[in-house]
Design a protein around this motif. Structure first.
Motif, PDB file in Angstrom:
ATOM      1  N   HIS A 758       0.816  -1.180   0.000  1.00 45.28           N
ATOM      2  CA  HIS A 758       0.000   0.000   0.000  1.00 45.28           C
ATOM      3  C   HIS A 758       0.876   1.267   0.000  1.00 45.28           C
ATOM      4  CE1 HIS A 758      -3.110   2.176   2.739  1.00 45.28           C
ATOM      5  NE2 HIS A 758      -3.140   2.605   1.512  1.00 45.28           N
ATOM      6  N   ALA A 759       1.898   1.263   0.908  1.00 43.71           N
ATOM      7  CA  ALA A 759       2.808   2.416   0.994  1.00 43.71           C
ATOM      8  C   ALA A 759       3.569   2.576  -0.320  1.00 43.71           C
ATOM      9  CB  ALA A 759       3.774   2.221   2.151  1.00 43.71           C
ATOM     10  N   ASN A 762       1.400   3.842  -3.241  1.00 45.19           N
ATOM     11  CA  ASN A 762       1.120   5.274  -3.212  1.00 45.19           C
ATOM     12  C   ASN A 762       2.244   6.114  -3.810  1.00 45.19           C
ATOM     13  OD1 ASN A 762      -1.473   5.590  -2.238  1.00 45.19           O
ATOM     14  ND2 ASN A 762      -0.818   5.045  -0.178  1.00 45.19           N
ATOM     15  N   LEU A 771      -6.657   5.317  -8.080  1.00 51.43           N
ATOM     16  CA  LEU A 771      -7.580   5.310  -6.936  1.00 51.43           C
ATOM     17  C   LEU A 771      -8.821   6.138  -7.249  1.00 51.43           C
ATOM     18  CD1 LEU A 771      -4.996   5.705  -4.039  1.00 51.43           C
ATOM     19  CD2 LEU A 771      -6.361   3.688  -4.534  1.00 51.43           C
ATOM     20  N   ASP A 774     -11.067   4.185  -9.528  1.00 49.36           N
ATOM     21  CA  ASP A 774     -11.711   3.108  -8.755  1.00 49.36           C
ATOM     22  C   ASP A 774     -12.909   3.658  -7.971  1.00 49.36           C
ATOM     23  OD1 ASP A 774     -11.321   0.234  -7.654  1.00 49.36           O
ATOM     24  OD2 ASP A 774     -11.629   1.466  -5.865  1.00 49.36           O
ATOM     25  N   GLN A 815     -14.056   8.611  -0.843  1.00 50.27           N
ATOM     26  CA  GLN A 815     -14.032   7.382  -0.037  1.00 50.27           C
ATOM     27  C   GLN A 815     -14.981   7.492   1.157  1.00 50.27           C
ATOM     28  OE1 GLN A 815     -12.909   4.400  -0.153  1.00 50.27           O
ATOM     29  NE2 GLN A 815     -11.989   4.645  -2.174  1.00 50.27           N
ATOM     30  N   ASP A 821     -20.594  -1.691   4.470  1.00 53.27           N
ATOM     31  CA  ASP A 821     -21.272  -2.943   4.160  1.00 53.27           C
ATOM     32  C   ASP A 821     -22.329  -3.208   5.250  1.00 53.27           C
ATOM     33  OD1 ASP A 821     -20.744  -5.774   2.636  1.00 53.27           O
ATOM     34  OD2 ASP A 821     -21.435  -6.047   4.697  1.00 53.27           O
ATOM     35  N   GLU A 824     -21.657  -6.173   7.673  1.00 53.61           N
ATOM     36  CA  GLU A 824     -20.540  -5.919   8.584  1.00 53.61           C
ATOM     37  C   GLU A 824     -20.911  -4.875   9.621  1.00 53.61           C
ATOM     38  OE1 GLU A 824     -17.085  -5.096   6.265  1.00 53.61           O
ATOM     39  OE2 GLU A 824     -16.551  -7.220   6.289  1.00 53.61           O
TER      40      GLU A 824
ATOM     41  N   ALA B 119       4.158   7.765   4.337  1.00 53.84           N
ATOM     42  CA  ALA B 119       3.048   7.175   5.087  1.00 53.84           C
ATOM     43  C   ALA B 119       1.948   6.703   4.147  1.00 53.84           C
ATOM     44  CB  ALA B 119       2.469   8.205   6.039  1.00 53.84           C
ATOM     45  N   PRO B 120       1.392   5.507   4.423  1.00 56.59           N
ATOM     46  CA  PRO B 120       0.312   5.037   3.554  1.00 56.59           C
ATOM     47  C   PRO B 120      -0.929   5.895   3.754  1.00 56.59           C
ATOM     48  CG  PRO B 120       0.696   3.529   5.360  1.00 56.59           C
ATOM     49  CD  PRO B 120       1.744   4.582   5.456  1.00 56.59           C
ATOM     50  N   TRP B 121      -1.603   6.127   2.707  1.00 57.04           N
ATOM     51  CA  TRP B 121      -2.847   6.889   2.800  1.00 57.04           C
ATOM     52  C   TRP B 121      -3.925   5.939   3.329  1.00 57.04           C
ATOM     53  CZ3 TRP B 121      -6.547   7.351  -1.746  1.00 57.04           C
ATOM     54  CH2 TRP B 121      -7.650   8.100  -1.375  1.00 57.04           C
ATOM     55  N   PRO B 122      -4.568   6.282   4.438  1.00 55.99           N
ATOM     56  CA  PRO B 122      -5.417   5.319   5.138  1.00 55.99           C
ATOM     57  C   PRO B 122      -6.553   4.720   4.311  1.00 55.99           C
ATOM     58  CG  PRO B 122      -5.166   7.360   6.400  1.00 55.99           C
ATOM     59  CD  PRO B 122      -4.530   7.584   5.073  1.00 55.99           C
ATOM     60  N   ASN B 123      -7.072   5.474   3.373  1.00 55.57           N
ATOM     61  CA  ASN B 123      -8.224   4.944   2.645  1.00 55.57           C
ATOM     62  C   ASN B 123      -7.858   4.222   1.344  1.00 55.57           C
ATOM     63  OD1 ASN B 123     -10.075   5.753   4.517  1.00 55.57           O
ATOM     64  ND2 ASN B 123     -10.265   7.802   3.644  1.00 55.57           N
ATOM     65  N   ALA B 124      -6.569   4.128   1.077  1.00 55.47           N
ATOM     66  CA  ALA B 124      -6.158   3.511  -0.184  1.00 55.47           C
ATOM     67  C   ALA B 124      -6.496   2.023  -0.218  1.00 55.47           C
ATOM     68  CB  ALA B 124      -4.674   3.704  -0.397  1.00 55.47           C
ATOM     69  N   LEU B 125      -6.409   1.412   0.970  1.00 59.63           N
ATOM     70  CA  LEU B 125      -6.545  -0.051   1.019  1.00 59.63           C
ATOM     71  C   LEU B 125      -7.857  -0.542   0.394  1.00 59.63           C
ATOM     72  CD1 LEU B 125      -4.642  -2.217   2.090  1.00 59.63           C
ATOM     73  CD2 LEU B 125      -6.007  -2.282   4.145  1.00 59.63           C
ATOM     74  N   PRO B 126      -8.998  -0.028   0.894  1.00 59.74           N
ATOM     75  CA  PRO B 126     -10.244  -0.511   0.270  1.00 59.74           C
ATOM     76  C   PRO B 126     -10.332  -0.111  -1.208  1.00 59.74           C
ATOM     77  CG  PRO B 126     -10.707   1.219   1.898  1.00 59.74           C
ATOM     78  CD  PRO B 126      -9.264   0.852   2.040  1.00 59.74           C
ATOM     79  N   ALA B 127      -9.845   1.080  -1.542  1.00 59.35           N
ATOM     80  CA  ALA B 127      -9.942   1.529  -2.927  1.00 59.35           C
ATOM     81  C   ALA B 127      -9.082   0.665  -3.838  1.00 59.35           C
ATOM     82  CB  ALA B 127      -9.497   2.982  -3.028  1.00 59.35           C
ATOM     83  N   PHE B 128      -8.052   0.107  -3.271  1.00 53.81           N
ATOM     84  CA  PHE B 128      -7.150  -0.712  -4.055  1.00 53.81           C
ATOM     85  C   PHE B 128      -7.731  -2.107  -4.273  1.00 53.81           C
ATOM     86  CE2 PHE B 128      -3.394  -1.273  -6.171  1.00 53.81           C
ATOM     87  CZ  PHE B 128      -2.487  -2.155  -5.640  1.00 53.81           C
ATOM     88  N   TRP B 130      -8.525  -4.221  -1.765  1.00 54.12           N
ATOM     89  CA  TRP B 130      -8.335  -5.119  -0.621  1.00 54.12           C
ATOM     90  C   TRP B 130      -9.309  -4.745   0.461  1.00 54.12           C
ATOM     91  CZ3 TRP B 130      -2.848  -3.232  -1.387  1.00 54.12           C
ATOM     92  CH2 TRP B 130      -2.187  -4.048  -2.311  1.00 54.12           C
ATOM     93  N   ARG B 132     -12.267  -5.061   0.679  1.00 53.96           N
ATOM     94  CA  ARG B 132     -13.659  -4.854   0.289  1.00 53.96           C
ATOM     95  C   ARG B 132     -14.334  -6.215   0.218  1.00 53.96           C
ATOM     96  NH1 ARG B 132     -14.182  -1.904  -5.091  1.00 53.96           N
ATOM     97  NH2 ARG B 132     -13.434  -0.137  -3.921  1.00 53.96           N
ATOM     98  N   LYS B 133     -15.476  -6.334   0.883  1.00 51.43           N
ATOM     99  CA  LYS B 133     -16.147  -7.638   0.920  1.00 51.43           C
ATOM    100  C   LYS B 133     -17.184  -7.714  -0.187  1.00 51.43           C
ATOM    101  CE  LYS B 133     -14.155  -9.215   4.664  1.00 51.43           C
ATOM    102  NZ  LYS B 133     -12.984  -8.392   4.667  1.00 51.43           N
TER     103      LYS B 133
END
Lengths: 834, 133
Positions: A758-759, A762, A771, A774, A815, A821, A824, B119-128, B130, B132-133
């Motif tokens: 992830h890091a 970016n 992003l 998406d 976002q 969900d 969840e 620093a990773p951008w906190p909201n990138a994970l779901p957008a990427f 991962w 996401r269910k």
């Protein structure tokens, strides 16, 4: 007749027990147990309210427990913090558990008043270390209702350790405090050195106690009696309730008898009436039978001890001493089984029944919680603020003081001379400081010398700045420091966090964090909260959970902060920021504060602290669901030939069987058993979830390979050297977890891998655009379509002018508009924040 | 300075500034009792609002002290393993004085954190894709 208020500080400690309660007083020199009106130091935690509304507490109430159970209540501690109403039929009143507990505290407070000659204003009350937040909160409320002005809570094992440490000759090494009360089991690991006590960690079982021993014997007696009489007697039969209460009382007496004798007979003529036929109870029980019946419960406690010792990297042979606390620990069978399993010697000469109250009184001294009512300062005197340890193991502690008014070079209050220096002297004449000049703030710091193991009374004198020094009156003019023990800040026994809308937990305080503690985090709302006046406005829920697992639904909900739509000054759009602060005091009492920057509104004390309801119907359905899941998992585990999984499932099966027994008891009116079942089922569900992960192994394994492949590509190209090294370590751990088929560990390591990817991702020059695309592709799902569409348009323009910082902000805003969900969110206790 | 060096420096500065020995102004060789005594003194001074207790010096600048920080530092020094870690960082800081931090005297830990360059951008994970269910 009342005596005059003591010149020495007096510290009051209370053990509000499941079965009995005790008060103790510490005067800096010795701890004294407070006698009740009947002359005993143990007051049964029983409350009776008659038809005229007269309240009786203790032994006199206990006499009615069997004959008049509708108006006489006991074992309330296990209901603390629940919404369960305690009914007193004749008086036609229903009370909360804390209101009934307050009656017990009032009674103890009156006994202390008789003992000390004044009404105690402050006290320390001991609570089980594993009490959940609502339970602690309810205990504080009970104390307030009983009339105490200030109360601190202390964890029971810490209190026991303090009492044991106070009377011990040698205070070094690792100690285990094994505290088995009427309804709860706590074990604590302590490090002791030269009077310094540190609680290393806690463990325990909130629903294991002497009461369970009694019920194990009752079940045995019911089996024997059913067999002899050719009928079925069950705790589930509500009609047997009064008879069962009588039987339990007789069983308890037999259990106590068996601590001295080798055998006892449980006799209760015409105990039950089934189909018009009376059935007598006549069951012979030996100490061996008792030991056999209670062995599984004792073993449960031993397992908890071993788990605690292991969790802190120690082995049992490193334990120097075991302190036994609580009535059930006098049982010979328990003592020998515990001694054999743990190996360490027991602390001798301590009263396991009153140790907690004694320790609570000692703790009141370390916290400076003097029970004497505050005296008004003399009008002509300077008010002095003093800070010193009321009890310490240090022989030369600091005393810090400051004059509240008219200090130093500043003008004094009307008619008051200016103070320039201070002198502190010990009352026995053995120590005196030099004259210490007050600084510009009118403050001073002094070191004082203490005599060991006794209260040291000091006199404070202020002097003016004249050539011929003249004393200046001050208040207080004396203070007392007890040389004894120092105790470190108590650690938090369970992790506390906020459940988020995706069923994860934002941890605020980790287990073991020193108390008191305070933390603030920023959250975002997941949906718009409209400002609506009326009966049922929308509510923003922020659930607070306690537990060690990463999924919110597997932790225990201990409170909910609710911000209603009719309480906000304007509608709050989705994605709004909520600044949430949680604060815990030394006794584990939680307070919360939510600040909404967009509205400049603060919501305080919005935590509705309540242990959730546990109706037998809901519990029965949960058991059926768990059994069904367990059946499927067992078939799969057998097919996979996984002994490890089968072992875990057997454990769950036992837990479910026990929960079923508790639900049966709950149907018979035992609300406490319902709470116990609720907690057991949450634990069982956590294990089944773990097994489910195992079932999903092929999917997880495939995901792991994909994640590693993506990580290798991104991190090798865009990661820093440190990230590449971390990825290598994480990759090794992933491979190990795959080899061991350890699903939990694999998920943990994959989180690390994804964070690294992830890091690196970016840093890719095109990442923000990807992003954005998406997020834009999900536009139709946005909670605020108009705003989302505008953001997408703004984003397109930002791409055209290659403004990546603006695009990044837009993606972040988009976002926030994505809905949580639904499933969840339901599992995450309907949390309205992310 | 590249981003990796920058983030490592920031992290090291924070660790030095938060070091329990510096927060409590104690020598690395202090006894447990000395630590308890010093913590008790500082908590008392802070409770009475004495200005002399509100700051402390470290090799990377002045830090701002409050009661929470004193309690956390004491808790770390009571735990033998955590104390070793604190000793290590205090020794490193004293031996090699890290480069001065421009925010050092402002008590960086009490101000909003600057985003780390990597620093990773906190909201990138779901957008990427991962999570996401």
């Amino acid at each position: 007749m009342l005596r005059s208020v003591s010149v020495r500080p007096q510290y009051v400690g209370i053990d509000l027990g499941t079965t009995n309660s005790t008060a103790a007083v510490f005067d800096g020199d010795k701890v004294t147990l407070v006698r009740n009106a009947q002359g005993g130091s143990l007051t049964p935690s029983v409350v009776r309210i008659d038809a005229r509304g007269n309240v009786t507490v203790g032994d006199r109430a206990r006499r009615f427990l069997e004959s008049d159970p509708q108006n006489t209540r006991s074992e309330l501690k296990r209901l603390m913090g629940t919404a369960e109403q305690v009914e007193f039929v004749a008086a036609r009143v229903k009370k909360k558990p804390e209101e009934v507990a307050a009656e017990v505290l009032k009674s103890l407070r009156a006994d202390v008043k008789e003992h000390l000659g004044f009404v105690p204003a402050n006290a320390v009350i001991a609570v089980p270390a594993l009490f959940e937040i609502p339970q602690s909160s309810a205990t504080s409320e009970a104390a307030r209702l009983a009339g105490f002005e200030r109360v601190e809570l202390i964890q029971e094992p810490v209190a026991s350790a303090l009492a044991a440490g106070w009377s011990a000759e040698d205070t070094s090494g690792a100690w285990l405090v094994y505290d088995l009360g009427g309804g709860t089991f706590d074990v604590s690991l302590l490090e002791t050195r030269d009077g310094l006590l540190r609680v290393v960690g806690h463990d325990g079982d909130n629903f294991l106690g002497g009461r369970d021993f009694d019920w194990a014997i009752v079940d045995h007696v019911l089996r024997e009696t059913s067999s002899a009489a050719g009928c079925t007697l069950s705790r589930a039969d509500a009609a047997l309730g009064p008879s069962l209460r009588k039987l339990k009382s007789v069983v308890e007496e037999a259990k106590i008898e068996l601590t001295r004798a080798q055998e006892a007979t449980i006799i209760l003529p015409a105990a039950f009436e089934i189909g018009g036929r009376t059935i007598d109870v006549d069951v012979h029980i030996t100490r061996d039978i008792l030991n056999g019946l209670t062995a599984p419960l004792v073993d449960r406690s031993i397992d908890v001890c071993k788990r605690l010792v292991k969790a802190h990297g120690l082995t049992l042979d490193q334990i120097g001493r075991v302190v036994l606390v609580g009535g059930p620990t006098v049982m010979p069978g328990l003592r020998s089984r515990v001694k054999e399993a743990l190996g360490a010697p027991f602390s001798e000469g301590l009263d396991p029944m009153t140790l907690v109250a004694q320790g609570a009184a000692l703790y009141a001294a370390t916290a400076g919680l003097d029970a004497r009512p505050a005296s008004a300062p003399e009008a002509a005197a300077h008010k002095l603020w003093l800070q010193y340890p009321a009890m310490t193991s240090d022989l030369t502690p600091h005393v810090v003081g400051r004059i509240a008014e008219g200090s130093g070079s500043k003008p004094a209050g009307l008619g008051k001379p200016v103070a320039r220096s201070v002198r502190i002297s010990r009352a026995d004449g053995g120590f005196q400081t030099q004259d210490i000049s007050l600084d510009g703030d009118g403050a001073f710091v002094a070191l004082v010398e203490l005599q060991t193991r006794r209260p040291n009374v000091f006199k404070v004198e202020l002097f003016d700045g004249a050539t011929e020094r003249k004393p200046v009156p001050c208040s207080p003019s004396t203070f007392t420091i007890v040389q004894g023990l120092t105790i470190g800040d108590p650690p938090l026994s369970r992790t506390i966090g906020v459940a988020l809308a995706d069923d994860t937990v934002r941890v605020y305080f980790e287990r073991g964090a020193p108390l008191p503690a305070r933390r603030t985090f920023m959250h975002q709302t997941v949906e718009t909260i409209a400002r609506i006046q009326g009966q049922s406005p929308p509510i923003l829920k922020i659930p607070i959970v306690q537990g060690e697992l990463s999924r919110a639904h597997l932790c225990r909900l201990v409170g909910t902060l609710e911000i209603p739509g009719n309480g906000i000054t304007a509608t709050l759009p989705a994605g709004s920021q909520i600044e949430l602060t949680l604060e815990l005091d030394r006794g584990g009492h939680l307070s919360a504060r939510a600040f909404i920057p967009a509205l400049s509104q603060v919501f305080e004390k919005v935590a509705h602290l309540l242990v959730p309801d546990a109706s037998p119907e809901v519990l029965t359905k949960s058991i059926a669901d768990l059994r069904s899941r367990m059946g499927t998992l067992r078939v799969e585990a057998t097919r996979r030939n996984s002994p490890n999984a089968l072992g875990r499932l057997t454990f769950v099966e036992c837990a479910i069987a026990e929960a079923e027994r508790d639900v049966e008891a709950a149907k018979g009116g035992d609300a406490d058993a319902a709470q116990k079942a609720r907690r057991s089922l949450i634990d069982a569900e956590a294990i089944l979830d773990e097994q489910d992960s195992e079932k999903k192994w092929p999917e997880l394994d495939h995901e792991a390979r994909l994640s590693l492949s993506a990580a290798a590509s991104f991190v090798s190209e865009y990661g820093t050297k440190a990230e590449q090294k971390l990825l290598q370590e994480a990759t090794d751990s992933v491979e190990r977890a795959r080899k061991d088929r350890d699903a939990v560990e694999l998920e943990r390591q994959l989180r690390v891998v994804r964070n690294l990817t992830h890091a690196a991702f970016n840093r890719h020059p095109e990442s923000t655009k990807w992003l954005f695309e998406d997020a834009a592709s999900e536009l139709d799902r946005a909670t605020d379509l108009v705003r989302a569409k505008k953001l997408v348009d703004d984003g397109r323009r930002a791409i055209d002018r290659n403004d990546m910082p603006a695009l990044r902000t837009i993606v972040r805003e988009l976002q926030k508009l994505m809905p949580a969900d639904v499933r969840e969110r339901q599992r995450g206790y309907e949390s309205g924040v992310r | 300075m590249d981003s990796e060096q920058q983030s490592a420096t920031l992290s090291a500065l924070a660790r030095v500034r938060e070091n329990a020995f510096f927060v409590l102004e104690l020598d690395i060789a202090c006894s447990r009792m000395e630590m308890e005594r010093q913590a008790q003194k500082l908590l008392a001074m802070l409770e009475l609002g004495l200005s002399s207790a509100t700051t402390y010096s470290t090799p990377v600048g002045t830090g701002i002290r409050d009661a929470d920080k004193v309690r956390l530092a004491s808790a770390r020094l009571r735990d033998p393993e955590k104390r070793l870690e604190e000793e290590l960082w205090a020794r490193i800081a004293k031996a090699e004085k890290p480069p001065p931090d421009p925010d050092a005297d402002l008590g960086l830990e009490d101000l909003p954190k600057k985003p780390r360059p990597d620093a990773p951008w906190p909201n990138a994970l779901p957008a990427f894709g991962w999570g996401r269910k």
